[in-house]
Design an enzyme around this catalytic site. Sequence first.
Site, PDB file in Angstrom:
ATOM      1  N   CYS A 240       0.879  -1.170   0.000  1.00 10.91           N
ATOM      2  CA  CYS A 240       0.000   0.000   0.000  1.00 10.91           C
ATOM      3  C   CYS A 240       0.909   1.211   0.000  1.00 10.91           C
ATOM      4  CB  CYS A 240      -0.922   0.018   1.215  1.00 10.91           C
ATOM      5  SG  CYS A 240      -1.906   1.547   1.318  1.00 10.91           S
ATOM      6  N   CYS A 243      -0.707   4.381   2.416  1.00  7.08           N
ATOM      7  CA  CYS A 243      -0.660   4.285   3.884  1.00  7.08           C
ATOM      8  C   CYS A 243      -0.305   2.849   4.266  1.00  7.08           C
ATOM      9  CB  CYS A 243      -1.981   4.740   4.498  1.00  7.08           C
ATOM     10  SG  CYS A 243      -3.446   4.042   3.720  1.00  7.08           S
ATOM     11  N   SER A 244      -1.281   2.052   4.710  1.00  6.07           N
ATOM     12  CA  SER A 244      -0.987   0.652   5.028  1.00  6.07           C
ATOM     13  C   SER A 244      -2.247  -0.201   4.891  1.00  6.07           C
ATOM     14  CB  SER A 244      -0.404   0.519   6.442  1.00  6.07           C
ATOM     15  OG  SER A 244      -1.291   1.077   7.397  1.00  6.07           O
ATOM     16  N   CYS A 245      -3.029   0.038   3.837  1.00 10.08           N
ATOM     17  CA  CYS A 245      -4.244  -0.735   3.608  1.00 10.08           C
ATOM     18  C   CYS A 245      -3.898  -2.222   3.493  1.00 10.08           C
ATOM     19  CB  CYS A 245      -4.934  -0.271   2.327  1.00 10.08           C
ATOM     20  SG  CYS A 245      -5.595   1.408   2.421  1.00 10.08           S
TER      21      CYS A 245
END
Length: 357
Positions: A240, A243-245
Amino acid sequence: MSGKHDHKPFEGHMHDFEAHVRAVEEDLEYYRAKRLEPRIIHLIRLGVVTFYDLLKARAALKRTNQFFKLQKLQGKNIEARVRYLEEWLDEYVKGIALVSARAVEAVDMVTEDNRKERGDYDDFFKIKKKEHRGTLEERMVNLEQDLKDYQELLEVFVQALINRGWSTRGELEQRWKTLHEKREWAGGKIVAKAWTDPEFKRALLTTGREALREMGVHQGKVGKLVVVENTDSVHNFVVCTLCSCYPYDILGDTPWWYKHDIYKTRIVQNPRAVAKEMFGLDIPANKEIQVRDSTSDVRYFVLPQRPDGTEGMSESELANLVTVDSLIGAGEALDPGKLSEAEISQVAPEIPRVRPD
């Protein structure tokens, strides 16, 4: 082409509201029509509760105003409203799991009972799912009302079970707390089933969330889930870049490196070098590399290749060969040739790497 990788950067947070709303609609009707109501009907047939019990429970709850309170979100930011619907759906699904588990324990109910009751073998018994029409705004308003109504039925059912002595409020509250503290790691079970069931594998790669829903795995707050397969000719990585999906409701806690800027930047720029330097993977030059960018709208996870020498292993043993890293592309499934028989049957899912000091 050898060494090829593609990457389509994501430019913002949630954009595809339609996909998220449609996912909530489909999941909500699935869990109502195939999980909750068939179970209630079956327990009524067994005399565990009666329709009269449900009516009395509803009247008591209404007098004390204990129903779930619907927040007024009309006019709020549309993404906040969609997230609210997803959160509410999660609570509803957890509530069904909680009360279903308690009811099953009480009457020794088996999976086959629920399948018969919900019409898997006879269309006469199938509960009709609601159709959703109108504009996106109208459908969101309808979903808020549906969730309120369905939650009310669930709470009435819980109260009826308590009134009949099948459980207590304290016991259910403790189970509810445990359910929220526990994050189930379903990745190994999903992969093992795909390795052993060709029909499920086709459905998983084609429909993603729908295949997992039928398997009994709730995907959480995901608009679209895409499963990609590692093969002899293609290796997939998931990242991702924004962000950090990450589909943590399926795969468990996110590895620390997945959130690190070094990984998020370099896996796109030079995935072959990152594979070697960070994860010790030697990906042949003639194998294509695909870098999949997870977003708020679309989440990915990788179906790793089945290791050699696993013929005859059970699904539970195969599930123990699957690691968190292998579901992101940063590793491969464990080699059973390097594990003892005891390790194969007892090894727990890999814990994501601890950040070094």
